[in-house]
Design a protein around this motif. Structure first.
Motif, PDB file in Angstrom:
ATOM      1  N   GLY A  12      10.042   0.210 -29.024  1.00 46.83           N
ATOM      2  CA  GLY A  12       9.170   0.518 -27.890  1.00 46.83           C
ATOM      3  C   GLY A  12       9.983   0.778 -26.628  1.00 46.83           C
ATOM      4  O   GLY A  12       9.690   1.704 -25.845  1.00 46.83           O
ATOM      5  N   GLU A  13      11.024  -0.015 -26.424  1.00 51.40           N
ATOM      6  CA  GLU A  13      11.870   0.174 -25.250  1.00 51.40           C
ATOM      7  C   GLU A  13      12.600   1.522 -25.306  1.00 51.40           C
ATOM      8  O   GLU A  13      12.732   2.211 -24.279  1.00 51.40           O
ATOM      9  CB  GLU A  13      12.868  -0.988 -25.145  1.00 51.40           C
ATOM     10  N   LEU A  14      13.042   1.918 -26.505  1.00 53.50           N
ATOM     11  CA  LEU A  14      13.697   3.235 -26.629  1.00 53.50           C
ATOM     12  C   LEU A  14      12.696   4.363 -26.369  1.00 53.50           C
ATOM     13  O   LEU A  14      13.033   5.368 -25.735  1.00 53.50           O
ATOM     14  CB  LEU A  14      14.317   3.411 -28.029  1.00 53.50           C
ATOM     15  N   VAL A  15      11.476   4.200 -26.858  1.00 53.09           N
ATOM     16  CA  VAL A  15      10.438   5.200 -26.580  1.00 53.09           C
ATOM     17  C   VAL A  15      10.240   5.298 -25.065  1.00 53.09           C
ATOM     18  O   VAL A  15      10.127   6.396 -24.502  1.00 53.09           O
ATOM     19  CB  VAL A  15       9.119   4.847 -27.302  1.00 53.09           C
ATOM     20  N   GLY A  16      10.243   4.138 -24.402  1.00 54.97           N
ATOM     21  CA  GLY A  16      10.127   4.130 -22.946  1.00 54.97           C
ATOM     22  C   GLY A  16      11.277   4.872 -22.282  1.00 54.97           C
ATOM     23  O   GLY A  16      11.083   5.655 -21.332  1.00 54.97           O
ATOM     24  N   GLU A  17      12.478   4.671 -22.766  1.00 56.11           N
ATOM     25  CA  GLU A  17      13.651   5.389 -22.238  1.00 56.11           C
ATOM     26  C   GLU A  17      13.485   6.897 -22.417  1.00 56.11           C
ATOM     27  O   GLU A  17      13.798   7.694 -21.529  1.00 56.11           O
ATOM     28  CB  GLU A  17      14.924   4.947 -22.969  1.00 56.11           C
TER      29      GLU A  17
END
Lengths: 375, 375
Positions: free
Chosen positions: A120-125
């Motif tokens: 999820g954090e990578l998707v946010g990035e």
């Protein structure tokens, strides 16, 4: 049609534990050039969406590698590489790079207390960079959380569950609230890349089939299966679509929380790398992977390459580490021939160590046979 | 030239310790037929004059096997098989069948106290049947007697030496008397079949090069070399012709005592089996042996086949147990390609055990590549 020079298209997968797809393609190309210095050789390293997926796309499309510090599968932060292609329009994430089994020591493996928050954090990035398409390669994760950890990291609230949510903690969820979901998700297209057909739950589901190799006992696998079923009830989607069970249910989470479309890894890579256009020019295709067996027909690079070659009547020869029982079933699917890179009795360790030289030698000999036929 | 059906000529040596030449040829033929059921397949099992030499000629020329009880290498009687071909006009003797190293137990090996008397007795048997040509395949003997034992068995007297004469006892010879030599020898043609180039004595001679593998210490080898040199002085022929050192000097003995002509084993077998005539019909030749290496160029079946194929521009592909270092030197001699029968990492024991099935598989794949090329 008369052609003065033979045109060989070289399109292998990686040789797991031995050679990356690009290195394998280069070794084969050296062999072809030794056999026929006048040959035209084109290399297209491939991937089935597993390990090496992002690297293959990066190489094919002159992409850029990024690295982000995100939550690892066991909660500790990890540096995860991801990729931007299409001039930044498309982000490519390999789930294993952020929450992979390889990031957890053998003794620390835990199929229940692991999370996909890092995805999820990578998707946010990726959203932050302005990408309008996000491609997530599934597979090789240490997790069994149904993608809930990922969703939580993107603003979805799991009532009753702590942060980050894990497979085990799914059991205590009382409701899902998507009100706070990252608004930028509405304008991106998300692709979940997998060739796994498993549903979310049940005997063929993410927990029963894959949790044991992530460290779960049979009892833990059963508990995880119940937890995923509970998540599905709360969400209101039973998770029966093929691929919902990929990467510990991350396939399900991408679909129900992010509206992802599932695509076949091999198909996606073949399309993105321009394989079919290159195939129009080819007289012969060399492909390969670590092992050719009865499973090769299901979503593997050699199967995808073979199907396209057969459709255009271009011969396809596979050079592999091991030709295992059942490999001959690929003949009926259009594979011309298959050869092991082993050129004498040898251990697997020796084959892995000398793979590049052996592959070069095998490619040379195949092309020598091919070229020797009087036309 | 248009050909509706491909014609494959299959001409391998034996795969030492694994498959006889005929079994190897049959396995390859099954593979060719699996790849192309409409192919015309012709098999010509070959030999370089070593183990399997007589069997190959017997098979090719509808010969008859005989067995005679003769003196073995250590003096005890052995049953030795030999062969009549050409309706009895030609006798074929494998020296190893009567005086071979395989007839002596490991603990009983003795390069000095061994005799070729049994070969002389087999020659006598052949003379008795009325054969007008006697072919002796050299190699694999337990002896280092310069062929004196053989000569003694045919009536030649070695003054000062006991019966049977051995390598060690050559040292005491004071003279040679051929007066009593079997009179029938005058009207037969004797061929000594070998691809070994060694002279009788010296650093490249029968004793220094071969006696150690027959059980001799370095000191015994030196003594045997001196004994062979003494024999050569008494006979009055220094033993410098290539092949004089074959089979512990049996090559020398056949020449000086029986007037034998030396012939290459591969050349002789290729001629006797009608290989060149069959080659005129072939589109592709499959050959093979246990191991392909830098030595293959010297008097081996694959080298002989390759040379003839190159002269007629027929592609020759070798299927072998092991492709060893230096094998690529065969490309310059006209070999089209070489493949190991190993289709995955495996032990030598597994390769030997499964050789027939693996060879079939390898032949199938080579022909699939060959046949796939659009013409």
């Amino acid at each position: 049609m008369y052609r003065a020079r033979m045109h060989v298209l070289i399109a292998p997968d990686s040789f797991k534990g031995s050679l990356g797809a690009a290195a394998a393609a280069q070794a084969m190309a050296r062999g072809v050039m030794r056999a026929r210095p006048d040959a035209r050789v084109e290399t297209i390293p491939l991937s089935d969406g597993g390990e090496g997926f992002a690297a293959v796309l990066r190489g094919a499309k002159a992409g850029v590698e990024r690295s982000s510090r995100v939550t690892g599968p066991r909660g500790a932060k990890v540096d995860a590489a991801w990729t931007l292609i299409d001039n930044g329009a498309t982000a490519v994430i390999e789930s294993a790079a952020a929450v992979g089994l390889g990031l957890v020591s053998e003794s620390d493996r835990n199929a229940s207390e692991t999370t996909t928050a890092g995805i999820g954090e990578l998707v946010g990035e990726a959203l932050h960079t302005g990408a309008t398409r996000i491609v997530v390669g599934l597979g090789g994760t240490a997790t069994t959380d149904g993608g809930a950890g990922m969703a939580q990291a993107l603003g979805i609230v799991f009532d009753g569950a702590s942060v980050p949510v894990t497979g085990a903690r799914l059991a205590s969820i009382r409701g899902v609230d998507a009100t706070g979901r990252d608004a930028r998700l509405a304008s991106v297209h998300i692709l979940a890349v997998t060739d796994v057909d498993n549903p979310l739950t049940g005997p063929d589901g993410a927990a029963h089939v894959y949790a044991p190799q992530k460290g779960a006992t049979a009892r833990e696998a059963a508990e995880l299966d119940a937890a995923l079923a509970h998540l599905a009830r709360v969400v209101g989607d039973p998770g029966l679509r093929p691929g919902d069970g990929a990467a510990g249910g991350l396939g399900y989470g991408l679909r129900v929380f992010l509206g992802a479309t599932r695509v076949s890894g091999v198909d996606f890579v073949l399309e993105q790398t321009g394989f079919e256009v290159a195939l129009e020019r080819a007289d012969l295709v060399l492909t390969g992977e670590g092992r050719l067996d009865a499973q090769t027909a299901h979503g593997k690079v050699v199967a995808g390459v073979t199907a396209r070659c057969a459709a255009r009547e271009v011969p396809a020869v596979a050079l592999v580490g091991a030709v295992a029982d059942g490999a001959e079933s690929m003949y009926a699917r259009g594979l011309t021939a298959c050869f092991s890179l082993c050129n004498r009795p040898m251990s697997e360790a020796d084959a892995v160590r000398d793979a590049a030289a052996l592959l070069e030698h095998a490619a040379e000999n195949v092309v020598r046979v091919w070229a020797a036929r009087a036309t």
